[in-house]
Design a protein around this motif. Structure first.
Motif, PDB file in Angstrom:
ATOM      1  N   THR B 203       2.345   0.997  -7.238  1.00 26.84           N
ATOM      2  CA  THR B 203       3.666   0.471  -6.890  1.00 26.84           C
ATOM      3  C   THR B 203       3.492  -0.728  -5.959  1.00 26.84           C
ATOM      4  O   THR B 203       2.829  -0.615  -4.920  1.00 26.84           O
ATOM      5  N   VAL B 204       4.073  -1.823  -6.391  1.00 25.13           N
ATOM      6  CA  VAL B 204       3.968  -3.042  -5.589  1.00 25.13           C
ATOM      7  C   VAL B 204       5.280  -3.226  -4.823  1.00 25.13           C
ATOM      8  O   VAL B 204       6.357  -3.296  -5.428  1.00 25.13           O
ATOM      9  N   GLY B 205       5.151  -3.243  -3.526  1.00 21.06           N
ATOM     10  CA  GLY B 205       6.340  -3.381  -2.691  1.00 21.06           C
ATOM     11  C   GLY B 205       6.892  -4.800  -2.721  1.00 21.06           C
ATOM     12  O   GLY B 205       6.248  -5.726  -3.251  1.00 21.06           O
ATOM     13  N   ALA B 206       8.049  -4.958  -2.134  1.00 19.95           N
ATOM     14  CA  ALA B 206       8.672  -6.295  -2.087  1.00 19.95           C
ATOM     15  C   ALA B 206       7.777  -7.285  -1.349  1.00 19.95           C
ATOM     16  O   ALA B 206       7.788  -8.481  -1.618  1.00 19.95           O
ATOM     17  N   ASP B 207       6.929  -6.742  -0.451  1.00 17.20           N
ATOM     18  CA  ASP B 207       6.011  -7.599   0.303  1.00 17.20           C
ATOM     19  C   ASP B 207       4.722  -7.877  -0.454  1.00 17.20           C
ATOM     20  O   ASP B 207       3.801  -8.503   0.058  1.00 17.20           O
ATOM     21  N   GLY B 208       4.623  -7.354  -1.674  1.00 15.12           N
ATOM     22  CA  GLY B 208       3.433  -7.585  -2.466  1.00 15.12           C
ATOM     23  C   GLY B 208       2.324  -6.593  -2.203  1.00 15.12           C
ATOM     24  O   GLY B 208       1.266  -6.648  -2.827  1.00 15.12           O
ATOM     25  N   ALA B 209       2.560  -5.638  -1.320  1.00 17.00           N
ATOM     26  CA  ALA B 209       1.518  -4.655  -1.022  1.00 17.00           C
ATOM     27  C   ALA B 209       1.544  -3.538  -2.055  1.00 17.00           C
ATOM     28  O   ALA B 209       2.603  -3.117  -2.504  1.00 17.00           O
ATOM     29  N   ALA B 210       0.365  -3.085  -2.386  1.00 23.15           N
ATOM     30  CA  ALA B 210       0.244  -2.061  -3.429  1.00 23.15           C
ATOM     31  C   ALA B 210       0.004  -0.690  -2.820  1.00 23.15           C
ATOM     32  O   ALA B 210      -0.767  -0.548  -1.874  1.00 23.15           O
ATOM     33  N   ARG B 211       0.706   0.278  -3.377  1.00 22.82           N
ATOM     34  CA  ARG B 211       0.419   1.688  -3.077  1.00 22.82           C
ATOM     35  C   ARG B 211      -0.055   2.313  -4.379  1.00 22.82           C
ATOM     36  O   ARG B 211       0.437   1.955  -5.450  1.00 22.82           O
ATOM     37  N   ALA B 212      -0.987   3.224  -4.307  1.00 20.66           N
ATOM     38  CA  ALA B 212      -1.507   3.801  -5.554  1.00 20.66           C
ATOM     39  C   ALA B 212      -1.707   5.306  -5.431  1.00 20.66           C
ATOM     40  O   ALA B 212      -1.958   5.835  -4.352  1.00 20.66           O
ATOM     41  N   ARG B 213      -1.563   5.898  -6.574  1.00 25.02           N
ATOM     42  CA  ARG B 213      -1.745   7.340  -6.674  1.00 25.02           C
ATOM     43  C   ARG B 213      -2.410   7.602  -8.030  1.00 25.02           C
ATOM     44  O   ARG B 213      -2.066   6.964  -9.031  1.00 25.02           O
ATOM     45  N   ALA B 214      -3.362   8.504  -8.048  1.00 25.59           N
ATOM     46  CA  ALA B 214      -4.064   8.782  -9.297  1.00 25.59           C
ATOM     47  C   ALA B 214      -4.183  10.284  -9.501  1.00 25.59           C
ATOM     48  O   ALA B 214      -4.143  11.053  -8.539  1.00 25.59           O
ATOM     49  N   LEU B 245     -13.154   6.301  -4.303  1.00 30.53           N
ATOM     50  CA  LEU B 245     -12.486   7.400  -3.583  1.00 30.53           C
ATOM     51  C   LEU B 245     -11.996   8.470  -4.558  1.00 30.53           C
ATOM     52  O   LEU B 245     -12.111   9.670  -4.295  1.00 30.53           O
ATOM     53  N   VAL B 246     -11.456   7.999  -5.675  1.00 33.92           N
ATOM     54  CA  VAL B 246     -10.985   8.958  -6.694  1.00 33.92           C
ATOM     55  C   VAL B 246     -12.174   9.772  -7.200  1.00 33.92           C
ATOM     56  O   VAL B 246     -12.118  11.001  -7.299  1.00 33.92           O
ATOM     57  N   ARG B 247     -13.262   9.045  -7.490  1.00 28.72           N
ATOM     58  CA  ARG B 247     -14.458   9.724  -8.010  1.00 28.72           C
ATOM     59  C   ARG B 247     -14.943  10.780  -7.016  1.00 28.72           C
ATOM     60  O   ARG B 247     -15.261  11.905  -7.399  1.00 28.72           O
ATOM     61  N   GLU B 248     -14.968  10.410  -5.740  1.00 26.90           N
ATOM     62  CA  GLU B 248     -15.488  11.348  -4.737  1.00 26.90           C
ATOM     63  C   GLU B 248     -14.595  12.567  -4.548  1.00 26.90           C
ATOM     64  O   GLU B 248     -15.040  13.605  -4.059  1.00 26.90           O
ATOM     65  N   ALA B 249     -13.352  12.433  -4.972  1.00 29.12           N
ATOM     66  CA  ALA B 249     -12.421  13.561  -4.812  1.00 29.12           C
ATOM     67  C   ALA B 249     -12.624  14.621  -5.887  1.00 29.12           C
ATOM     68  O   ALA B 249     -12.061  15.710  -5.804  1.00 29.12           O
ATOM     69  N   THR B 250     -13.400  14.294  -6.909  1.00 30.50           N
ATOM     70  CA  THR B 250     -13.555  15.247  -8.005  1.00 30.50           C
ATOM     71  C   THR B 250     -14.886  15.969  -7.903  1.00 30.50           C
ATOM     72  O   THR B 250     -15.860  15.453  -7.362  1.00 30.50           O
ATOM     73  N   ASP B 251     -14.896  17.149  -8.460  1.00 33.22           N
ATOM     74  CA  ASP B 251     -16.112  17.948  -8.468  1.00 33.22           C
ATOM     75  C   ASP B 251     -16.246  18.581  -9.855  1.00 33.22           C
ATOM     76  O   ASP B 251     -16.032  19.780 -10.033  1.00 33.22           O
ATOM     77  N   PRO B 252     -16.584  17.766 -10.840  1.00 28.77           N
ATOM     78  CA  PRO B 252     -16.582  18.279 -12.212  1.00 28.77           C
ATOM     79  C   PRO B 252     -17.725  19.243 -12.468  1.00 28.77           C
ATOM     80  O   PRO B 252     -18.715  19.271 -11.732  1.00 28.77           O
ATOM     81  N   GLU B 253     -17.568  20.010 -13.530  1.00 33.12           N
ATOM     82  CA  GLU B 253     -18.614  20.953 -13.930  1.00 33.12           C
ATOM     83  C   GLU B 253     -19.281  20.463 -15.202  1.00 33.12           C
ATOM     84  O   GLU B 253     -18.715  19.687 -15.958  1.00 33.12           O
ATOM     85  N   GLU B 254     -20.491  20.960 -15.411  1.00 34.32           N
ATOM     86  CA  GLU B 254     -21.200  20.640 -16.641  1.00 34.32           C
ATOM     87  C   GLU B 254     -20.747  21.590 -17.742  1.00 34.32           C
ATOM     88  O   GLU B 254     -20.477  22.758 -17.495  1.00 34.32           O
ATOM     89  N   ASP B 255     -20.629  21.084 -18.960  1.00 39.33           N
ATOM     90  CA  ASP B 255     -20.446  21.979 -20.101  1.00 39.33           C
ATOM     91  C   ASP B 255     -21.245  21.417 -21.264  1.00 39.33           C
ATOM     92  O   ASP B 255     -22.069  20.520 -21.069  1.00 39.33           O
ATOM     93  N   ILE B 256     -21.003  21.961 -22.459  1.00 41.09           N
ATOM     94  CA  ILE B 256     -21.861  21.553 -23.577  1.00 41.09           C
ATOM     95  C   ILE B 256     -21.609  20.110 -24.006  1.00 41.09           C
ATOM     96  O   ILE B 256     -22.399  19.541 -24.737  1.00 41.09           O
TER      97      ILE B 256
END
Lengths: 786, 288
Positions: B203-214, B245-256
């Motif tokens: 989301t880009v604010g009126a001031d041009g600043a970006a907020r993000a969520r994933a 940061l998004v990557r570090e927030a995940t803790d995936p498991e191995e599967d086949i």
């Protein structure tokens, strides 16, 4: 062979029926039949302590429950070992229902018969089997280690061991030749398990009328099922008939016979006096039919500065699963077909076929060839890389030359006959594939690679097939052959042969396959043999009929048979179109009649005045009717060949592998129908893409197949299969009257080798293990690039 | 592959459906794209099946400036065609194949709570909610509650719904003004569940600043939501660092199908792609 039908891209006549839901498959038959279901072992290796069927007895609709102990002695015998071989010193087959020990997850233990499949499965779920668990043997390394045994009386888990050696012309063995070679390489290759996966699973439906047994089976060989069932049930052969209805794909798994269910369902039908049917579900297909491919190969090769192979020494570990009903055909095919289009100085190949507590291994389309070709083509690429030469130049340097045919590879092939290539033109084929894919102008860059793979395929193995051709008084031509159809387009290709041989419109020709009532002698549809063996048999039968038709017509037209020709269903005097007689009339004349049941028949009755009163109505040495039967028994296999090339792109970030181009040049001798051949190639390539990039049977250490469903066993969708560009080369086979070679398996054979070659080219490191997934490519990048 | 015996209920109205669920230990059948295979493979053996397909009033979707409320019987394909919410529409195109989307329902997919499914991640990244209904036996009527996404996805294949509850709708909040959204995933084959996937809203604010969520799929017990907060001016935001940061927030498991390391690597790659695409779209929406 003068009319245009042979070699034309005639549209498949079976497709309107099959594509609009008009096909009649096994499960479309016998709607009133009782349903069978099986309790199958949930364990990879266990002794059966006890089976308690009690809890199932209250299930509404339950008809019968059988364990091995309930089977009569003859029915309960171990299933036959279909293809014995001296090297298979410890061949083992399963019992129709497990006897004391189960050796893989999915082995049938109890048979339940109920009024419908729902009730049968409900009963299965309630039956309690008490197992004493044994440590399972999973994977080649564990099998070879031999600490645990799959069969107590098979030491080291080794079912078969075979060494074949072809010395160099000077008499040196492969190992000596390698030692003496200017360059040597040694490496290990791995190919994982896959399986046939036909759209329709196996299935059998039996009817017993108190005297005769009729069995419908979704099989690739109705005649063999007939003999196997008659033998197992102790019935005289004439009292058993087996019919293959429309069959939704086979790919090899349906050539194995009798399956336990093919013995048990007819036996239950006889015992109960009721119709019984079993249609395999997908989970059963995963864990209870057959797999293929899994091999580990250790390769040593010696070569000269041009890349010519002076010595090749291959040691193969072959995972045979729990049983060997189809003998050691797969590793034999790998060992022999590995040589491909090349002349190798000296060759030594050794295979060890070991048992594991997994589903048995029997031929799957390609039948050991994909593994052999993977080995040889990886070897060619490694030689090229070692010498800094173009990969196609190294292949070219090793090719058998066109003037060297027939070329004897000095080995014994899967049919027990010498491995002698009948014809081919490999340098021309290489030129064609390089041109088709644009090999010399390919722009290589990181993440974009090109690969190539060449193969030779022995096709059309014996022992024989037959054809029967009958022209009836309506002018229709009825062709039958004993082998079966699973979607290959036999109704079209065989009709083309008959129409061309007999000079009749193809619309008048009908073809029946796989019905022992119509043709009782046959071997089956496998090993790319139907067109070669049945096709030629039908042509020979047509020639007999043609000769008879000309003889009868010559009498009627008062002409010399040598002056007659047949076109558009009319026998006419060459150059005098007005002097003609339709084949329908010839058919009437061929069968002298007493009774006039229709207008045509009236012409053949005793007062019609057409027959000479001085001769018997059926002349000596003749038979009534315009029909003929003949057989074709090839002296040995005929060798088709092909070369594939592909361009792949690998994503630098996600490691996804995309096949952007796929090209095939194919030589199956004279083409009966190029459209059908291309369809076979496309289907084969699709299966090959599956084997190269998607499919693997994943067993855990307990011997559980963890991806036994289409959720996790990944077969490529149409979206994953590239467009396939094809070109044909036709070097006729000198071995058979039509000059044809087989095409059924071709497409699948080199695909793993081609994709490995292309990925290796794109990535710059060796790819020695297939299939390869994005995750594996990612991990390989980490290993190779840090 | 035949289901074990079960009793089949086909209520005609919501009250009847809720009363049945209150009375019996039942499983709700809507589109059946997961439940029927599980029944056939005998992985699920509910004694009662409550088929809600004949219940009136559950098929409608409602579009307001605040967002899209999707009824329990709205099929993937209908919602996809309605194109009322850009991120939802984009995600639906990634759900399996058209044949499955013709039958499967959006709400059913949320309730199924497969960690590899796209729709739970969309609901989570938007901060949406699921409306659950149950029969109040004492009061003799239905009781509704609104469960926010962060409470709804409890674990793999596990939602916060009680055994007597029926999810009657889901609410997907509209994207704020000046927002862009993206969904990036890698699957083995077209239409398969993703090995890893990331959806992002910038989301880009009126001031041009970006907020993000994933939100990530396939790399955790449920959708892994990462609120990246304020990232500075959209043109100069550090998307690579944000993706890390998004990557570090995940803790995936191995599967086949994939190693844990590969999945985690994919999250980084896909997060950066998703964030950049969403930012581009957000900047355009803002006219920045």
């Amino acid at each position: 062979m003068t009319t245009k039908l042979f070699g034309e891209p005639v549209q498949r006549r079976e497709d309107p029926r099959l594509l609009t839901g008009q096909g009649r498959y096994l499960d479309d038959l016998g709607r009133e039949a009782l349903a069978a279901a099986f309790v199958r072992s949930p364990h990879a290796h266990a002794r059966i302590r006890d089976i308690d069927v009690g809890p199932a007895l209250d299930v509404e609709g339950l008809v019968a429950v059988y364990t091995w102990e309930d089977l009569p002695e003859r029915v309960g015998r171990a299933l036959p070992l279909l293809i014995p071989h001296p090297a298979l010193t410890h061949g083992r087959t399963a019992y129709p229902l497990a006897r004391e020990v189960v050796r893989h997850v999915g082995e049938p233990v109890v048979m339940v018969v109920a009024t419908d499949r729902y009730a049968a499965e409900d009963a299965c779920a309630l039956i309690e089997v008490d197992y004493e668990l044994r440590k399972p043997v999973v994977g080649l390394e564990e099998a070879v280690h031999g600490a645990q045994l799959v069969h107590e009386d098979v030491p080291g888990n080794v079912g078969a061991h075979l060494v074949q050696e072809v010395p160099a012309p000077g008499g040196h063995g492969a190992r000596e030749a390698i030692e003496a070679a200017p360059h040597t390489l040694s490496f290990r290759l791995d190919i994982e398990r896959s399986a046939s996966m036909p759209l329709e699973g196996r299935g059998v439906y039996a009817r017993w009328d108190g005297r005769d047994l009729r069995v419908y089976s979704s099989t690739q060989t109705s005649t063999s099922v007939r003999m196997a069932v008659a033998a197992a049930l102790g019935l005289p052969l004439p009292q058993v008939e087996v019919i293959a209805p429309d069959v939704g794909g086979g790919f090899g798994v349906k050539i194995v016979h009798p399956w336990p269910e093919e013995v048990l369902v007819p036996w239950a039908a006889m015992t109960l006096g009721r119709e019984v049917k079993w249609a395999e579900d997908r989970r059963e297909h995963f864990i209870s039919s057959a797999h293929e491919r899994a091999q580990v190969q250790h390769v040593r090769v010696g070569f000269d500065d041009e890349g010519r192979v002076l010595g090749l020494d291959v040691s193969i570990l072959h995972d045979h699963g729990a049983y060997t009903p189809y003998g050691i055909i797969v590793p034999i095919v790998t060992s022999t077909q590995l040589l491909g289009p090349y002349r190798v100085g000296a060759y030594r190949v050794e295979f060890t076929a070991v048992y594991t507590n997994t589903v048995q291994v029997t031929p799957y389309r390609g039948a050991g060839r994909p593994q052999g070709v993977f080995c040889m083509e990886r070897t060619m690429d490694k030689i090229a890389r070692h010498l800094g030469k173009d990969r196609t130049a190294v292949r070219e340097a090793n090719f058998i030359r066109p003037e060297e045919f027939p070329y004897d590879q000095g080995m014994i092939f899967q049919d027990g006959r010498p491995l002698i290539y009948d014809s081919g033109d490999y340098p021309e084929m290489l030129r064609m594939i390089k041109e088709l894919i644009g090999w010399d102008s390919f722009e290589r860059r990181p993440g974009r690679g090109i690969g190539i793979g060449c193969y030779v395929e022995g096709t059309g193995v014996g022992p024989y097939e037959g054809g029967h051709v009958q022209i009836t008084s309506d002018g229709r031509v009825h062709v039958s052959t004993g082998l079966t159809s699973q979607g290959q387009g036999h109704e079209t290709a065989f009709a083309q042969i008959a129409a061309a041989e007999l000079g009749v419109p193809i619309e008048r020709v009908s073809v029946v396959t796989g019905d022992t009532r119509r043709f009782a002698y046959a071997v089956g549809t496998f090993a790319s043999r139907a067109a070669v063996v049945s096709g030629n048999a039908i042509a020979l039968a047509c020639r007999k009929v043609r000769e008879k038709a000309l003889r009868i017509a010559a009498d009627a037209l008062e002409a010399d048979p040598a002056d007659l020709d047949i076109a558009d269903g009319l026998v006419h005097v060459a150059g005098t179109p007005s002097a003609s007689i339709p084949l329908s009339t010839v058919a009437v004349l061929a069968n002298p009649l007493r009774y006039a049941f229709d207008e045509e028949a009236a012409k053949a009755t005793q007062f019609s005045g057409t027959a000479s009163p001085d001769r018997p109505p059926v002349a000596e040495g003749e038979e009534p009717g315009l029909e003929g039967r003949d057989y074709y028994s090839p002296i040995r296999s005929t060798f088709a060949a092909g070369m594939h090339a592909a361009v792949v792109e690998t994503d630098p970030d996600t490691a996804e592998i995309k096949v952007v181009r796929y090209a095939v040049v194919h030589d199956c001798g004279r083409l009966i129908n190029p459209m059908i051949v291309e369809g076979q190639i496309h289907g084969g390539v699709a299966q090959g893409i599956g084997g190269a990039l998607y499919e693997r049977m994943v067993y855990d250490q307990h011997g559980q197949l963890v991806n036994a469903s289409f959720m996790d066993f990944l077969m490529p969708y149409a979206t994953e299969v590239p467009h396939v560009e094809t070109d044909h080369l036709e070097t006729p086979s000198p071995l058979n009257p039509l000059g044809i070679k087989g095409a059924g398996e071709a497409g699948v054979i080199p695909v793993s080798a081609v994709i490995a070659s292309a990925v290796e080219d794109a990535e710059g490191f060796a790819v020695d293990r297939m299939p390869i997934s994005p995750s594996e490519l990612f991990e390989a990048r980490r290993r190779n690039r840090g | 592959m035949k289901p074990p015996p079960f009793e089949y209920h086909a209520p005609r109205d919501l009250g009847a459906a809720l009363r049945t669920l209150a009375e019996v230990d039942g499983k709700v059948l809507a589109g059946g794209q997961s439940l029927i295979p599980m029944l056939n493979m005998r992985l699920a053996a509910p004694a009662h099946l409550v088929d809600i397909n004949r219940v009136g009033g559950l098929g409608a979707s409602e579009v307001t400036p605040e967002g899209v409320r999707v009824g329990a019987l709205a099929r993937h394909a209908e919602v996809e065609r309605a194109a009322a919410h850009p991120l939802l529409t984009r995600a639906l195109k990634l759900v399996a194949h058209p044949v499955i989307r013709n039958r499967g329902t959006v709400v059913g997919s949320l309730v199924h709570a497969d960690p590899a499914a796209e729709l739970p991640a969309v609901l989570a990244v938007l901060g949406g909610s699921v409306r659950a209904a149950r029969w109040d036996t004492a009061g003799g009527g239905p009781v509704l509650r609104e469960v926010p996404a962060e409470e709804f996805f409890v674990g793999p294949m596990e939602s916060a719904l009680g055994p007597d509850e029926l999810a009657v709708s889901a609410f997907f909040p509209a994207l704020p003004e000046g927002s862009g959204a993206a969904f990036e995933e890698v699957s083995r084959r077209h239409g398969d569940y993703a090995l890893a996937g990331v959806c992002a809203v910038v989301t880009v604010g009126a001031d041009g600043a970006a907020r993000a969520r994933a939100a990530c799929v396939g790399v955790g017990a449920g959708p892994v939501v990462v609120d990246l907060g304020e990232l500075g001016p959209v043109r100069r935001a550090g998307w690579k660092a944000a993706a890390a940061l998004v990557r570090e927030a995940t803790d995936p498991e191995e599967d086949i199908h994939a190693t844990a390391a590969y999945r985690r690597h994919l999250v980084g790659v896909l997060a950066e792609r998703a964030l950049r695409n969403a930012a581009r779209e957000g900047a355009a929406a803002r006219g920045a």
